[in-house]
Scaffold this motif. Structure first.
Motif, PDB file in Angstrom:
ATOM      1  N   SER A   1       0.848  -1.194   0.000  1.00 32.24           N
ATOM      2  CA  SER A   1       0.000   0.000   0.000  1.00 32.24           C
ATOM      3  C   SER A   1       0.881   1.241   0.000  1.00 32.24           C
ATOM      4  CB  SER A   1      -0.893   0.025   1.246  1.00 32.24           C
ATOM      5  OG  SER A   1      -1.861  -0.994   1.170  1.00 32.24           O
ATOM      6  N   VAL A   2       0.588   2.141  -0.925  1.00 34.65           N
ATOM      7  CA  VAL A   2       1.312   3.413  -1.009  1.00 34.65           C
ATOM      8  C   VAL A   2       0.374   4.517  -0.535  1.00 34.65           C
ATOM      9  CG1 VAL A   2       2.413   5.085  -2.562  1.00 34.65           C
ATOM     10  CG2 VAL A   2       2.779   2.624  -2.906  1.00 34.65           C
TER      11      VAL A   2
ATOM     12  N   GLY B   1       4.476   9.440  -4.221  1.00 34.85           N
ATOM     13  CA  GLY B   1       3.642   8.242  -4.159  1.00 34.85           C
ATOM     14  C   GLY B   1       3.480   7.585  -5.522  1.00 34.85           C
TER      15      GLY B   1
ATOM     16  N   VAL C   1       6.942   5.965  -6.640  1.00 40.03           N
ATOM     17  CA  VAL C   1       7.303   4.699  -5.987  1.00 40.03           C
ATOM     18  C   VAL C   1       6.320   3.596  -6.376  1.00 40.03           C
ATOM     19  CG1 VAL C   1       6.063   4.946  -3.769  1.00 40.03           C
ATOM     20  CG2 VAL C   1       8.259   3.747  -3.848  1.00 40.03           C
ATOM     21  N   ALA C   2       5.048   3.949  -6.607  1.00 40.78           N
ATOM     22  CA  ALA C   2       4.069   2.948  -7.054  1.00 40.78           C
ATOM     23  C   ALA C   2       4.465   2.378  -8.409  1.00 40.78           C
ATOM     24  CB  ALA C   2       2.679   3.580  -7.121  1.00 40.78           C
TER      25      ALA C   2
ATOM     26  N   VAL D   1       0.320  -3.319  -6.249  1.00 47.96           N
ATOM     27  CA  VAL D   1       0.372  -1.986  -5.623  1.00 47.96           C
ATOM     28  C   VAL D   1      -1.025  -1.374  -5.505  1.00 47.96           C
ATOM     29  CG1 VAL D   1       1.408   0.320  -5.755  1.00 47.96           C
ATOM     30  CG2 VAL D   1       2.658  -1.652  -6.650  1.00 47.96           C
TER      31      VAL D   1
ATOM     32  N   ILE E   1      -2.630   2.397  -4.296  1.00 48.55           N
ATOM     33  CA  ILE E   1      -2.425   3.794  -3.873  1.00 48.55           C
ATOM     34  C   ILE E   1      -3.668   4.276  -3.135  1.00 48.55           C
ATOM     35  CG2 ILE E   1      -2.254   6.187  -4.676  1.00 48.55           C
ATOM     36  CD1 ILE E   1      -0.515   5.337  -6.919  1.00 48.55           C
TER      37      ILE E   1
ATOM     38  N   TYR F   1      -6.264   1.781  -6.798  1.00 44.16           N
ATOM     39  CA  TYR F   1      -6.219   3.075  -6.117  1.00 44.16           C
ATOM     40  C   TYR F   1      -7.541   3.392  -5.442  1.00 44.16           C
ATOM     41  CZ  TYR F   1      -8.515   4.259 -10.525  1.00 44.16           C
ATOM     42  OH  TYR F   1      -9.358   4.273 -11.608  1.00 44.16           O
TER      43      TYR F   1
ATOM     44  N   VAL G   1       4.136   1.975   2.194  1.00 46.21           N
ATOM     45  CA  VAL G   1       5.117   2.999   1.824  1.00 46.21           C
ATOM     46  C   VAL G   1       4.423   4.356   1.912  1.00 46.21           C
ATOM     47  CG1 VAL G   1       6.698   3.846   0.049  1.00 46.21           C
ATOM     48  CG2 VAL G   1       6.242   1.390   0.245  1.00 46.21           C
TER      49      VAL G   1
ATOM     50  N   SER H   1       4.515   8.678   1.483  1.00 48.27           N
ATOM     51  CA  SER H   1       5.136   9.837   0.854  1.00 48.27           C
ATOM     52  C   SER H   1       5.633  10.793   1.943  1.00 48.27           C
ATOM     53  CB  SER H   1       4.117  10.563  -0.023  1.00 48.27           C
ATOM     54  OG  SER H   1       3.625   9.706  -1.018  1.00 48.27           O
TER      55      SER H   1
ATOM     56  N   GLU I   1       9.521   6.496   0.951  1.00 45.15           N
ATOM     57  CA  GLU I   1       9.792   6.344  -0.489  1.00 45.15           C
ATOM     58  C   GLU I   1      11.291   6.249  -0.771  1.00 45.15           C
ATOM     59  OE1 GLU I   1      11.120   8.141  -4.246  1.00 45.15           O
ATOM     60  OE2 GLU I   1      10.911   9.319  -2.422  1.00 45.15           O
TER      61      GLU I   1
ATOM     62  N   SER J   1      12.504   7.824  -6.622  1.00 42.19           N
ATOM     63  CA  SER J   1      11.989   6.668  -7.379  1.00 42.19           C
ATOM     64  C   SER J   1      11.887   6.932  -8.878  1.00 42.19           C
ATOM     65  CB  SER J   1      10.610   6.260  -6.856  1.00 42.19           C
ATOM     66  OG  SER J   1      10.694   5.834  -5.515  1.00 42.19           O
TER      67      SER J   1
END
Length: 453
Positions: free
Chosen positions: A12-13, A20, A23-24, A34, A36, A62, A78, A80, A103, A153
């Motif tokens: 999970s971002v 965000g 890195v996703a 992934v 978001i 998302y 993760v 931000s 991140e 990233s």
């Protein structure tokens, strides 16, 4: 965790803006599942580069407009840099035993290049940019990223062993590292800041010290010898120590002597350049220049390239940025000054009478450290934003203070009050989020208004 074994992991971002999304994308590229999640709706998020259709095409799931229970159905989370460690979603994740990573931690798993990481309360952006400028001048393939505006990233897969990555790193990013290890860690200073996001000043200090967490004996620590918090901590680390000082002549490190910036290694002194040759003004930029010079020296950049770079570097936007001179009045944009220490450095940089525009979202400011400078240098304060009442009460007995309702009114009033030889200085000592999207937006509005005068 490392880049090799994230395939199939549910991640999970938190935060759907630049870092965000970057890195996703990176995690998805290496086979992760992934998700978001962002409290804001897509149209409210600045810097979003993607449409939701593009996220669909990438296979990145998302949600926007709030965090559902789905965010906790993951192997790790993760976050931000803009997501506070004390936010509800992070606190709940920690309570449930979930690993929460930043991140920069995740990006570092894929990084083949040596990392130079810069942190500190003040001067990070200038010093990071200056170090990047030195490496570029020296011919290195150089990536400058992190808290400075470009997510690590986004660029980590573009570098190799011959490149150099220069990162500006915030305390929030350092809160959630695990294996992140810079070859050169630079700690500029520590003064009270972000006390709205930390339980105590001690917690904030410990966050900054985490930059050295994974360094080994062959890594470099560049640090401010004059900072009474930083110096004793770094002295006891098992690393190659590279101190800098403006107050003392060091037996090893960089310092000022007879108005020169000087290196002293193995009892051999080398003059780098005269202080007057630095493009950047103010004692804080002497500190920043010494730190940058040492970071470059740690990576074996030649002295003549360091010298040339220090002479040619022009600074960064929104940090004591000259905007315009009108009828002998200079207008200076220091919107990046989001705490009292930054304001102190700004006031210290000028000998001319100052009309100061200050205020915004207060972060627990103690203004007492600038009382003397305000008394001696500031002829008028224009107080703006949420904290204008506090700014008024703090300084009304030291100089003239006027409360204004907008940046437009502040600029117009400053122009009316200024006389030839004065400096109009936007140096708010506060966050910008009460009236603006961020400090860049605040600075751009100020510059636009000044250029319309």
């Amino acid at each position: 965790m490392s880049g090799e074994n994230i395939k199939g992991k549910k991640i999970s971002v938190i935060g759907g803006a630049r870092s965000g999304l970057a890195v996703a994308k990176l995690l998805k590229k290496f086979g992760a599942d992934v998700f978001i999640s962002d409290m804001k709706k897509p149209e409210e998020i600045k810097y979003v580069k993607f449409t939701l259709q593009e996220l669909d095409e990438l296979g990145i799931k998302y949600e926007f407009g709030g965090h559902s229970e789905s965010v906790f159905e993951c192997d790790f989370m993760v976050i931000s840099p803009g997501v506070p460690s004390n936010s509800e979603v992070v606190k709940k994740a920690v309570e449930r035993g979930l690993k929460v990573l930043s991140e920069i931690e995740v990006a570092s798993w894929f990084c083949k290049a040596p990392i130079v990481a810069v942190t500190g309360t003040n001067g990070k952006t200038t010093t990071t940019s200056l170090i990047g400028h030195i490496f570029k001048t020296a011919g290195f393939k150089t990536i400058v990223a992190g808290n400075i505006g470009s997510p690590f990233s986004d660029y980590v897969l573009d570098v190799d062993e011959e490149s150099v990555v220069v990162l500006e790193v915030s305390s929030f990013q350092l809160d959630h590292i695990e294996s992140f290890k810079p070859k050169v860690a630079v700690l500029l200073n520590i003064t009270p800041d972000h006390l709205d996001r930390y339980a105590s000043f001690s917690d904030y200090i410990l966050s900054k010290f985490r930059i050295f967490k994974n360094q080994r004996s062959d890594d470099f620590a560049v640090y401010n010898y004059d900072d009474e918090i930083v110096q004793p901590y770094v002295e006891q680390l098992d690393v190659i120590k590279m101190p800098f000082s403006v107050l003392e002549k060091l037996s090893c490190g960089a310092f000022v002597e007879d108005d020169y910036l000087v290196f002293n290694f193995k009892n051999k002194k080398e003059r780098i350049l005269k202080m007057s040759e630095l493009r950047l003004r103010g004692i804080h930029n002497v500190y920043n220049s010494l730190a940058a010079a040492l970071a470059a020296r740690a990576m074996e950049v030649k002295d003549e390239i360091i010298r040339e770079s220090l002479k040619s570097f022009e600074g960064v936007p929104h940090r004591l940025e000259f905007v315009r001179e009108i009828n002998g009045v200079k207008f200076i944009n220091d919107s990046k000054a989001t705490n009292v220490n930054s304001l102190w450095y700004a006031l210290e940089s000028f000998d001319e009478p100052i009309i100061l525009i200050a205020g915004g979202r207060d972060k627990g400011n103690d203004y007492s450290k600038v009382y003397d400078l305000v008394r001696r240098k500031v002829k008028l304060i224009l107080a703006i934003g949420e904290s204008r009442e506090k700014v008024y009460n703090e300084f009304k007995n030291l100089t003239r203070v006027i409360k204004v309702d907008s940046m437009e009114e502040a600029v117009r009033r400053a122009y009316e009050e200024a006389r030839p030889g004065d400096v109009v200085l936007l140096s708010p000592a506060c966050a910008s989020f009460d009236m603006f999207e961020d400090f860049e937006h605040r600075g751009e509005v100020f510059k636009k208004l000044v250029n319309q005068l």
